[in-house]
Design a protein around this motif. Structure first.
Motif, PDB file in Angstrom:
ATOM      1  N   ALA A   1       6.761 -22.104   7.355  1.00 17.92           N
ATOM      2  CA  ALA A   1       6.233 -21.336   7.081  1.00 17.92           C
ATOM      3  C   ALA A   1       7.110 -19.789   7.915  1.00 17.92           C
ATOM      4  N   ALA A   2       6.935 -18.694   6.596  1.00 20.58           N
ATOM      5  CA  ALA A   2       7.211 -17.154   7.757  1.00 20.58           C
ATOM      6  C   ALA A   2       6.425 -16.390   6.915  1.00 20.58           C
ATOM      7  N   VAL A   3       6.273 -14.746   8.120  1.00 20.34           N
ATOM      8  CA  VAL A   3       5.537 -14.083   7.622  1.00 20.34           C
ATOM      9  C   VAL A   3       6.716 -13.061   8.128  1.00 20.34           C
ATOM     10  N   ASP A   4       6.289 -12.174   6.981  1.00 21.50           N
ATOM     11  CA  ASP A   4       7.375 -10.517   7.427  1.00 21.50           C
ATOM     12  C   ASP A   4       6.325  -9.020   6.937  1.00 21.50           C
ATOM     13  N   PHE A   5       6.787  -8.531   7.424  1.00 21.34           N
ATOM     14  CA  PHE A   5       5.561  -6.910   7.257  1.00 21.34           C
ATOM     15  C   PHE A   5       6.987  -6.037   7.352  1.00 21.34           C
ATOM     16  N   GLY A   6       6.612  -4.712   6.807  1.00 19.56           N
ATOM     17  CA  GLY A   6       7.249  -3.641   7.417  1.00 19.56           C
ATOM     18  C   GLY A   6       6.744  -2.245   6.338  1.00 19.56           C
ATOM     19  N   GLY A   7       7.858  -1.450   6.054  1.00 23.87           N
ATOM     20  CA  GLY A   7       7.802  -0.316   5.263  1.00 23.87           C
ATOM     21  C   GLY A   7       8.969   0.724   4.638  1.00 23.87           C
ATOM     22  N   GLY A   8       8.677   1.481   4.263  1.00 20.05           N
ATOM     23  CA  GLY A   8       9.578   2.017   2.953  1.00 20.05           C
ATOM     24  C   GLY A   8       9.145   3.171   2.972  1.00 20.05           C
ATOM     25  N   TYR A   9      10.570   4.684   2.331  1.00 19.16           N
ATOM     26  CA  TYR A   9      10.222   5.654   1.471  1.00 19.16           C
ATOM     27  C   TYR A   9      11.070   5.463   0.897  1.00 19.16           C
ATOM     28  N   THR A  10      10.235   6.989  -0.076  1.00 17.05           N
ATOM     29  CA  THR A  10      10.806   6.726  -1.256  1.00 17.05           C
ATOM     30  C   THR A  10      10.925   8.634  -1.387  1.00 17.05           C
ATOM     31  N   TYR A  11      12.153   9.085  -1.302  1.00 23.17           N
ATOM     32  CA  TYR A  11      12.800  10.583  -2.223  1.00 23.17           C
ATOM     33  C   TYR A  11      12.644  10.198  -3.822  1.00 23.17           C
ATOM     34  N   PHE A  12      12.300  10.962  -4.483  1.00 22.91           N
ATOM     35  CA  PHE A  12      11.902  10.648  -5.808  1.00 22.91           C
ATOM     36  C   PHE A  12      11.824  12.474  -6.543  1.00 22.91           C
TER      37      PHE A  12
ATOM     38  N   LEU B   1       0.935  -0.958   0.071  1.00 20.50           N
ATOM     39  CA  LEU B   1      -0.267  -0.018   0.120  1.00 20.50           C
ATOM     40  C   LEU B   1       0.821   0.919   0.136  1.00 20.50           C
ATOM     41  N   LYS B   2       0.583   1.797  -1.161  1.00 20.42           N
ATOM     42  CA  LYS B   2       1.872   3.257  -1.302  1.00 20.42           C
ATOM     43  C   LYS B   2       0.269   4.636  -1.208  1.00 20.42           C
ATOM     44  N   TRP B   3       1.540   5.558  -0.657  1.00 24.17           N
ATOM     45  CA  TRP B   3       1.021   6.901  -0.718  1.00 24.17           C
ATOM     46  C   TRP B   3       2.270   7.572  -1.259  1.00 24.17           C
ATOM     47  N   ASN B   4       2.038   8.638  -2.286  1.00 27.89           N
ATOM     48  CA  ASN B   4       2.314   9.916  -2.604  1.00 27.89           C
ATOM     49  C   ASN B   4       2.354  11.129  -2.444  1.00 27.89           C
ATOM     50  N   PHE B   5       3.311  11.842  -1.985  1.00 26.36           N
ATOM     51  CA  PHE B   5       2.895  13.680  -1.214  1.00 26.36           C
ATOM     52  C   PHE B   5       4.202  13.798  -1.817  1.00 26.36           C
TER      53      PHE B   5
ATOM     54  N   ASN C   1       6.825   9.724  -1.371  1.00 30.34           N
ATOM     55  CA  ASN C   1       6.071   8.421  -1.218  1.00 30.34           C
ATOM     56  C   ASN C   1       6.082   7.366   0.078  1.00 30.34           C
ATOM     57  N   LEU C   2       5.652   7.366   0.693  1.00 29.45           N
ATOM     58  CA  LEU C   2       5.299   5.872   1.651  1.00 29.45           C
ATOM     59  C   LEU C   2       4.677   5.165   1.370  1.00 29.45           C
ATOM     60  N   MET C   3       5.100   3.763   1.702  1.00 28.03           N
ATOM     61  CA  MET C   3       4.757   2.780   1.338  1.00 28.03           C
ATOM     62  C   MET C   3       4.881   1.479   3.128  1.00 28.03           C
ATOM     63  N   VAL C   4       3.966   0.538   2.921  1.00 26.92           N
ATOM     64  CA  VAL C   4       4.093  -0.215   3.821  1.00 26.92           C
ATOM     65  C   VAL C   4       3.645  -2.156   3.712  1.00 26.92           C
ATOM     66  N   TYR C   5       3.578  -2.990   3.343  1.00 27.89           N
ATOM     67  CA  TYR C   5       3.975  -4.173   2.414  1.00 27.89           C
ATOM     68  C   TYR C   5       4.071  -5.180   3.771  1.00 27.89           C
TER      69      TYR C   5
ATOM     70  N   GLU D   1      16.854  10.300  -6.566  1.00 27.56           N
ATOM     71  CA  GLU D   1      15.686   9.746  -5.728  1.00 27.56           C
ATOM     72  C   GLU D   1      17.023   8.091  -5.118  1.00 27.56           C
ATOM     73  N   PHE D   2      16.237   8.327  -3.549  1.00 28.10           N
ATOM     74  CA  PHE D   2      17.290   7.904  -2.401  1.00 28.10           C
ATOM     75  C   PHE D   2      15.046   7.006  -2.038  1.00 28.10           C
ATOM     76  N   SER D   3      15.826   5.567  -1.751  1.00 29.57           N
ATOM     77  CA  SER D   3      14.414   4.684  -1.432  1.00 29.57           C
ATOM     78  C   SER D   3      15.101   3.907  -0.052  1.00 29.57           C
ATOM     79  N   TRP D   4      14.798   3.714   0.823  1.00 23.97           N
ATOM     80  CA  TRP D   4      15.075   2.165   1.619  1.00 23.97           C
ATOM     81  C   TRP D   4      13.628   1.782   2.188  1.00 23.97           C
TER      82      TRP D   4
END
Length: 333
Positions: free
Chosen positions: A185-196, A150-154, A158-162, A203-206
């Motif tokens: 089995a395994a599950v993984d959750f997190g979030g990230g940011y992109t400057y573009f 799920l991603k948002w642009n401002f 830019n922000l993201m959760v996954y 651009e820079f992302s993590w």
């Protein structure tokens, strides 16, 4: 630059792949999370519709000659491995906003060849023969990896959760050195940011996340929780060519359960860094293609084999709409 920004990030969502490589950590030297899954433009919303990605992964790694790794009731010493794997699958990006952002779902499969070696294998207290210097190869299929973003642009931010998981249906045998499934089995959750910034092309992302591993039913071993962060930085020289750097850091944050007492919590760590290059090209009026090559040299390793790996991604996605004005814009979701 509008076409560059929108296309590349439909593809960034596709590069969230799987594990299934001989170069990682935890039980038998294998973890669910494959460092390097995410990269540049990871949090930028993409173009709605269906996309497809095929990723070729090559990795080579080795541990110290006296480094022990628990695996299915035995301990392998001095492991090394080489993997040639293909990850492939579709992504669907929704046009209707969700919580003010853009949602996407994907599923990836894996297949390929894995070669693994151990200088010495010691069985448990009830085991039999000690094996010396053995090598095994396996060509087969791996686990299935579903994921959602799920991603948002401002503007330039830019922000993201996954979230993603592992469906352990891949070829796995605890008695083998070489496997293409991880056996649990395994599950993984997190979030990230992109400057573009489309005007400058910079651009820079993590993306950071945490993995929770379920118990391996064949060995009663459970890997500890893993923290990881992937990053990428690049410059778009025009609407087609992208050059930059990528990197990752992986750190196990809780102990394994089931490791021999002599190994303690068997927490693992590794870092990697390297170059990347990307190229965008049209495929008719409605589709665009993207090719990306990135590579990592690993260092700062602990309780894991380390070496180098490369990723070659080819992705097809809907063509981004032409900008309505001469000024480059970023779409808001």
């Amino acid at each position: 630059m509008q076409r560059t920004s929108t296309l590349c990030l439909a593809i960034a969502a596709l590069t969230a792949s799987a594990s299934l490589t001989p170069t990682l950590a935890d039980e038998g030297g294998v973890s669910f999370w494959l460092p390097g899954n995410f990269g540049s433009l990871a949090a930028v919303p993409g173009t709605p519709g269906w996309s497809w990605a095929t990723i070729y992964y090559h990795g080579e790694a080795a541990a110290a000659a006296n480094a022990p790794f628990p695996r299915g009731g035995r301990t392998d010493v001095g492991i090394s491995g080489r993997g040639d794997l293909a990850f492939f699958g579709p992504t669907y990006t929704f046009a209707t906003p969700v919580l003010g952002g853009q949602a996407a779902i994907s599923i990836l499969g894996a297949a390929g060849r894995n070669e693994a070696s151990a200088a010495l294998s010691l069985t448990g207290p009830l085991g039999n023969t000690i094996a010396l210097a053995r090598t095994q190869e396996l060509t087969s299929f791996g686990d299935v990896i579903p994921s959602a973003t799920l991603k948002w642009n401002f503007g330039t931010n830019n922000l993201m959760v996954y979230g993603m998981g592992d469906i352990p249906i891949g070829d796995y045998d605890p008695a083998r050195l070489a496997n293409l499934g991880i056996g649990h089995a395994a599950v993984d959750f997190g979030g990230g940011y992109t400057y573009f910034d489309p005007k400058s092309g910079n651009e820079f992302s993590w993306v950071a996340g945490l993995t929770y591993n379920f118990k391996n039913p064949d060995t009663q071993y459970r890997n500890g929780a893993d923290f990881h962060i992937d990053w990428g930085a690049s410059h778009f020289f025009d609407s087609k060519l992208q050059l930059g750097l990528v990197g990752y850091y992986f750190q196990q944050v809780t102990d394994d359960v089931g490791a021999p007492a002599s190994l303690g919590g068997f927490r693992s760590r590794v870092a990697g860094v390297g170059p990347q290059a990307g190229y965008i090209f049209p495929m008719g009026d409605k589709l665009q293609g993207y090719v990306n090559l990135k590579g990592y040299w690993e260092f700062a390793d602990q309780n894991r084999a380390a070496g180098w790996n490369t990723w070659l991604t080819f992705a097809i996605s809907p063509a981004a709409p032409e900008p309505t004005s001469a000024k480059p814009i970023m779409r808001r979701y």
